[in-house]
Write a protein that holds these residues in place. Structure first.
Motif, mmCIF file in Angstrom:
data_model
loop_
_atom_site.group_PDB
_atom_site.id
_atom_site.type_symbol
_atom_site.label_atom_id
_atom_site.label_comp_id
_atom_site.label_asym_id
_atom_site.label_seq_id
_atom_site.Cartn_x
_atom_site.Cartn_y
_atom_site.Cartn_z
ATOM 1 N N UNK A 87 -34.680 37.908 57.348
ATOM 2 C CA UNK A 87 -35.490 36.761 57.762
ATOM 3 C C UNK A 87 -35.875 35.949 56.527
ATOM 4 N N UNK A 88 -35.491 34.672 56.532
ATOM 5 C CA UNK A 88 -35.799 33.798 55.400
ATOM 6 C C UNK A 88 -34.809 33.915 54.250
ATOM 7 N N UNK A 89 -33.604 34.402 54.539
ATOM 8 C CA UNK A 89 -32.618 34.623 53.471
ATOM 9 C C UNK A 89 -31.815 33.343 53.220
ATOM 10 N N UNK A 90 -32.296 32.558 52.279
ATOM 11 C CA UNK A 90 -31.647 31.293 51.928
ATOM 12 C C UNK A 90 -31.008 31.372 50.542
ATOM 13 N N UNK A 91 -30.651 32.589 50.139
ATOM 14 C CA UNK A 91 -30.234 32.858 48.763
ATOM 15 C C UNK A 91 -28.999 32.068 48.344
ATOM 16 N N UNK A 92 -28.011 31.948 49.233
ATOM 17 C CA UNK A 92 -26.761 31.278 48.869
ATOM 18 C C UNK A 92 -26.992 29.841 48.423
ATOM 19 N N UNK A 93 -27.984 29.177 49.000
ATOM 20 C CA UNK A 93 -28.272 27.781 48.638
ATOM 21 C C UNK A 93 -28.717 27.700 47.181
ATOM 22 N N UNK A 94 -29.620 28.577 46.785
ATOM 23 C CA UNK A 94 -30.098 28.564 45.398
ATOM 24 C C UNK A 94 -29.010 29.010 44.431
ATOM 25 N N UNK A 95 -28.215 29.996 44.857
ATOM 26 C CA UNK A 95 -27.156 30.497 43.973
ATOM 27 C C UNK A 95 -26.098 29.440 43.707
ATOM 28 N N UNK A 241 -41.047 42.244 54.923
ATOM 29 C CA UNK A 241 -41.699 40.977 55.208
ATOM 30 C C UNK A 241 -40.644 39.899 54.965
ATOM 31 N N UNK A 242 -40.823 38.695 55.505
ATOM 32 C CA UNK A 242 -39.816 37.660 55.283
ATOM 33 C C UNK A 242 -39.594 37.394 53.794
ATOM 34 N N UNK A 243 -38.379 36.985 53.447
ATOM 35 C CA UNK A 243 -38.060 36.633 52.068
ATOM 36 C C UNK A 243 -38.571 35.230 51.788
ATOM 37 N N UNK A 244 -39.398 35.096 50.774
ATOM 38 C CA UNK A 244 -39.999 33.800 50.495
ATOM 39 C C UNK A 244 -41.055 33.473 51.533
ATOM 40 N N UNK A 245 -41.232 32.185 51.789
ATOM 41 C CA UNK A 245 -42.253 31.739 52.739
ATOM 42 C C UNK A 245 -41.662 31.023 53.947
ATOM 43 N N UNK A 246 -40.536 30.336 53.761
ATOM 44 C CA UNK A 246 -39.964 29.489 54.809
ATOM 45 C C UNK A 246 -38.973 30.257 55.675
#
Length: 437
Positions: A87-95, A241-246
């Protein structure tokens, strides 16, 4: 050779030969072995597992059941980062921005999400005009220009895995370590990369609910990587818990961009820095993860990752100005605040419930046919261990229609637990393991 004899052999805990495994899988592919016999074999495997040689043969057969993709003509060191989802895994965007800043390329096949929020493709499709490469040649072109190549998943890559997974899903054999590991690794091995990083999520919002099972999965995937002489690193990360806040597609895009600007949530920033540091270690540019993280920190300060992300977005047909103007992204029309009823400390945030809270608003899919609303979702204002006062905001709910708003609020209400005693903050990085590095 008969399928029933091999089923009995696996049922009795004996080791199958390469020839026997190939017979079973070839037969299932050409439909000479029916679903009910493959189901029996999968259940026998569920209870008895696989030995190293069996696992290598099984994974290799799945890997070779379809197209093998090697991107010739790419002048970059290729890393394939895979997450088991959360939940909240947006890692690829930052990478995307960070890998490119270190001249590391990414070549991966990604899918749309089914569940709490959208998958990687859904998140990027929050960006108007964003188009993924449709051919291998275009993939090579964009990787050489921007460092990042992401395509939609192909039915021609590891088709046997798709057949077997559908069967596992309806026969109670999904939660089998060798079957999970071979499923993931067959897809990773079918698309060539110089290094593979596997982000294994652990916790209430993850597929792997406990650390011991996650360790077992990580160990098995490393074993497969070693069998094929590939550089593989597993990073076990917290999803209690969710990753990050969003949580929600365009909201997660914004948070990923803010992280590249040095303004990201502490846990998400720590994960991103660690994953890039691992990539630098695989490439040979950093001797240790700590050295790599220091390099990442300096790179973020330079502003280059943001510029590289702009270039990536523009090359894929999006408007790069959105990196500095978030109004160019889809935005929900309404927002309400979800507030604490009591004072105390955040003792628990059930990630899965937060994900469902966003999903019912339209951020995710309950069925494959559902349409994603890219602008809706939930943004937390507190994490586990934080102090909260009664009436203080715990989260903001972004929505367009209030048809499911009450359901979203109820799910959020069940997600938070406020306790009287201070709870320790959670580390997002639990363990790191590697092979051939």
């Amino acid at each position: 050779m008969r399928a029933v004899d091999l089923i009995q052999k696996k049922r009795d805990g004996k080791t199958l030969t390469e020839e026997e495994i190939n017979f079973l899988l070839d037969g299932y592919l050409d439909k000479s072995i029916p679903d009910y016999q493959m189901s029996a074999f999968l259940m026998a495997t569920y209870f008895n597992g696989m030995e190293k040689d069996e696992l290598k043969t099984f994974t290799g057969k799945m890997m070779n059941s379809g197209d093998l993709i090697k991107f010739d003509g790419i002048d970059k060191f290729l890393i394939d980062k895979h997450s088991t989802g959360g939940v909240g895994d947006k890692t690829t965007i930052a990478l995307a921005g960070l890998f490119a800043s270190f001249d590391i390329g990414t070549a991966k096949l990604s899918g749309r999400g089914l569940g709490h929020t959208g998958g990687t493709i859904d998140k990027f499709e929050s960006i108007k005009g964003f188009n993924f490469p449709q051919t291998k040649e275009r993939m090579v072109e964009v990787i050489n220009k921007t460092g990042t190549g992401i395509m939609g998943a192909s039915d021609k890559v590891v088709p046997l895995d798709k057949q077997i997974y559908a069967l596992r899903d309806v026969t109670g054999t999904v939660m089998s370590i060798p079957l999970i590991a071979s499923s993931i690794m067959s897809k990773k091995l079918a698309v060539y990369a110089d290094g593979i990083i596997l982000d294994v999520k652990v916790g209430s919002g993850a597929f792997m609910k406990d650390l011991d099972m996650a360790r077992d999965l990580a160990k098995t995937m490393l074993q497969i990587g070693d069998s094929f002489d590939r550089k593989v690193v597993t990073v076990l990360t917290d999803m209690d818990q969710p990753l990050g806040l969003a949580v929600g597609n365009s909201l997660e895009v914004i948070e990923a961009i803010e992280t590249l600007k040095g303004n990201g949530p502490a846990d998400f920033t720590e994960l991103v820095e660690t994953l890039v540091a691992v990539a630098l270690q695989i490439k040979g540019d950093a001797a240790t993860i700590e050295e790599g993280k220091a390099m990442v920190n300096e790179m973020i300060k330079s502003g280059k990752p943001v510029e590289m992300l702009k270039e990536f977005i523009g090359e894929y047909g999006g408007d790069p100005r959105l990196v500095d103007d978030y109004s160019l992204l889809p935005m929900a029309q309404n927002m309400i605040e979800f507030k604490a009823e009591n004072s105390g400390y955040i003792g628990k945030i059930e990630a899965e419930e937060v994900g469902k809270s966003a999903m019912v608003l339209g951020a995710g899919r309950a069925t494959k046919e559902d349409l994603i609303n890219h602008g809706v979702g939930v943004v937390l204002t507190k994490k586990i261990g934080d102090r909260v006062e009664a009436g203080e905001v715990l989260a903001k709910i972004y929505f367009d229609e209030d048809i499911n708003l009450e359901s979203s609020i109820r799910l959020l209400d069940g997600a938070f637990e406020i306790v009287s005693d201070k709870v320790e903050d959670r580390n997002v990085i639990l363990e790191v393991h590697s092979v051939n590095i």
